[in-house]
Design a protein around this motif. Sequence first.
Motif, PDB file in Angstrom:
ATOM      1  N   ALA A 149      29.334  53.088  24.059  1.00 41.99           N
ATOM      2  CA  ALA A 149      30.513  53.883  23.686  1.00 41.99           C
ATOM      3  C   ALA A 149      31.730  53.050  24.062  1.00 41.99           C
ATOM      4  O   ALA A 149      31.998  52.849  25.258  1.00 41.99           O
ATOM      5  N   ASP A 150      32.447  52.531  23.067  1.00 41.81           N
ATOM      6  CA  ASP A 150      33.553  51.599  23.289  1.00 41.81           C
ATOM      7  C   ASP A 150      34.909  52.265  23.075  1.00 41.81           C
ATOM      8  O   ASP A 150      35.132  52.955  22.072  1.00 41.81           O
ATOM      9  N   LEU A 151      35.797  52.009  24.026  1.00 40.22           N
ATOM     10  CA  LEU A 151      37.212  52.358  23.899  1.00 40.22           C
ATOM     11  C   LEU A 151      37.965  51.039  23.896  1.00 40.22           C
ATOM     12  O   LEU A 151      37.913  50.283  24.876  1.00 40.22           O
ATOM     13  N   THR A 152      38.651  50.721  22.789  1.00 45.54           N
ATOM     14  CA  THR A 152      39.228  49.390  22.605  1.00 45.54           C
ATOM     15  C   THR A 152      40.751  49.446  22.601  1.00 45.54           C
ATOM     16  O   THR A 152      41.351  50.359  22.034  1.00 45.54           O
ATOM     17  N   LEU A 153      41.350  48.453  23.222  1.00 48.09           N
ATOM     18  CA  LEU A 153      42.806  48.339  23.264  1.00 48.09           C
ATOM     19  C   LEU A 153      43.177  46.903  22.942  1.00 48.09           C
ATOM     20  O   LEU A 153      42.784  45.977  23.651  1.00 48.09           O
ATOM     21  N   SER A 155      42.574  64.091  29.785  1.00 48.53           N
ATOM     22  CA  SER A 155      42.135  62.721  30.006  1.00 48.53           C
ATOM     23  C   SER A 155      41.362  62.300  28.760  1.00 48.53           C
ATOM     24  O   SER A 155      41.346  63.026  27.765  1.00 48.53           O
ATOM     25  N   ILE A 156      40.734  61.132  28.786  1.00 48.80           N
ATOM     26  CA  ILE A 156      39.830  60.749  27.703  1.00 48.80           C
ATOM     27  C   ILE A 156      38.457  60.468  28.295  1.00 48.80           C
ATOM     28  O   ILE A 156      38.342  60.035  29.445  1.00 48.80           O
ATOM     29  N   THR A 157      37.413  60.701  27.497  1.00 52.27           N
ATOM     30  CA  THR A 157      36.046  60.512  27.967  1.00 52.27           C
ATOM     31  C   THR A 157      35.151  60.041  26.825  1.00 52.27           C
ATOM     32  O   THR A 157      35.461  60.266  25.649  1.00 52.27           O
ATOM     33  N   TRP A 195      34.855  57.946  21.835  1.00 50.40           N
ATOM     34  CA  TRP A 195      35.608  58.549  22.930  1.00 50.40           C
ATOM     35  C   TRP A 195      36.453  59.669  22.338  1.00 50.40           C
ATOM     36  O   TRP A 195      36.707  59.702  21.135  1.00 50.40           O
ATOM     37  N   ARG A 196      36.917  60.565  23.190  1.00 45.18           N
ATOM     38  CA  ARG A 196      37.729  61.684  22.734  1.00 45.18           C
ATOM     39  C   ARG A 196      38.622  62.174  23.865  1.00 45.18           C
ATOM     40  O   ARG A 196      38.406  61.862  25.039  1.00 45.18           O
ATOM     41  N   LEU A 197      39.637  62.962  23.503  1.00 44.06           N
ATOM     42  CA  LEU A 197      40.458  63.640  24.495  1.00 44.06           C
ATOM     43  C   LEU A 197      39.657  64.766  25.129  1.00 44.06           C
ATOM     44  O   LEU A 197      38.819  65.396  24.482  1.00 44.06           O
ATOM     45  N   ASP A 198      39.902  65.026  26.410  1.00 48.04           N
ATOM     46  CA  ASP A 198      39.214  66.090  27.133  1.00 48.04           C
ATOM     47  C   ASP A 198      40.254  66.886  27.926  1.00 48.04           C
ATOM     48  O   ASP A 198      40.889  66.351  28.838  1.00 48.04           O
ATOM     49  N   ASP A 199      40.442  68.150  27.552  1.00 50.51           N
ATOM     50  CA  ASP A 199      41.441  68.977  28.233  1.00 50.51           C
ATOM     51  C   ASP A 199      40.826  69.821  29.350  1.00 50.51           C
ATOM     52  O   ASP A 199      41.453  70.759  29.837  1.00 50.51           O
ATOM     53  N   THR A 200      39.597  69.482  29.769  1.00 48.93           N
ATOM     54  CA  THR A 200      38.956  70.210  30.870  1.00 48.93           C
ATOM     55  C   THR A 200      38.926  69.406  32.161  1.00 48.93           C
ATOM     56  O   THR A 200      38.670  69.953  33.235  1.00 48.93           O
ATOM     57  N   VAL A 201      39.165  68.084  32.063  1.00 54.24           N
ATOM     58  CA  VAL A 201      39.146  67.208  33.236  1.00 54.24           C
ATOM     59  C   VAL A 201      40.367  66.303  33.171  1.00 54.24           C
ATOM     60  O   VAL A 201      40.666  65.733  32.117  1.00 54.24           O
TER      61      VAL A 201
END
Length: 209
Positions: A110-114, A95-97, A82-88
């Motif tokens: 593609a995992d985003l873990t918390l 946001s992050i995508t 995942w990565r930061l996205d400054d277009t959406v």
Amino acid sequence: WDEFPMARAHFFFETPDECCDTRFPEACTVVDVDASVTNGGGGAGDDGADSEYTTLGPRTIDDFDGEQRGLPFDFGTPVPQWRLDDTVSYSGTSSITNIPWSNTTNTNTADLTLKISLGGKSTVRCMALIDINMPYDFFYLEVNGERRNTFYARLGEWFPLQSGLLPGENTLVFRVEESEFEHGLGGERDVANLGSGRVWLDDCDVGRY
């Protein structure tokens, strides 16, 4: 602050701990805004290298604007998924995508873990924009190994994705997964009708309600 200027002195303390003990005796998280950020995380209440779980206070918010993270998200280890996205974005500037399959060595998820530790029953809530679609891919939120929310088709507008959390240690995984279904469509994906395979999250909030 502006309504009662004579009371401003009550908002200043010698140490962060003194502030916590005086203003928020039941629960309080001290945030070091100069702490280094790793894996896109390193947010509030970090318990240090000896703990996998970050202890949160009554409410913690991450709007993904700026470099400092409010929540200790792991964007993917060792390869970012995942990565930061400054277009959406839903609000603010970013946001992050998830990163498309072709741009990572991970070919099916593609995992985003918390990983967080909570002092009471809480709710996690993120604004989500979902552009996945079967038979290519699907998206779900997993809490402590239990799948809570699953989406198989794109949604054209931002909506609140949320789930309840119990006190103690919680592992949340926001996952985009490539379908194993043999669709036989061939050629390039019809993005206009079947989505781009992307999910965006913004304004994530973990709090006791």
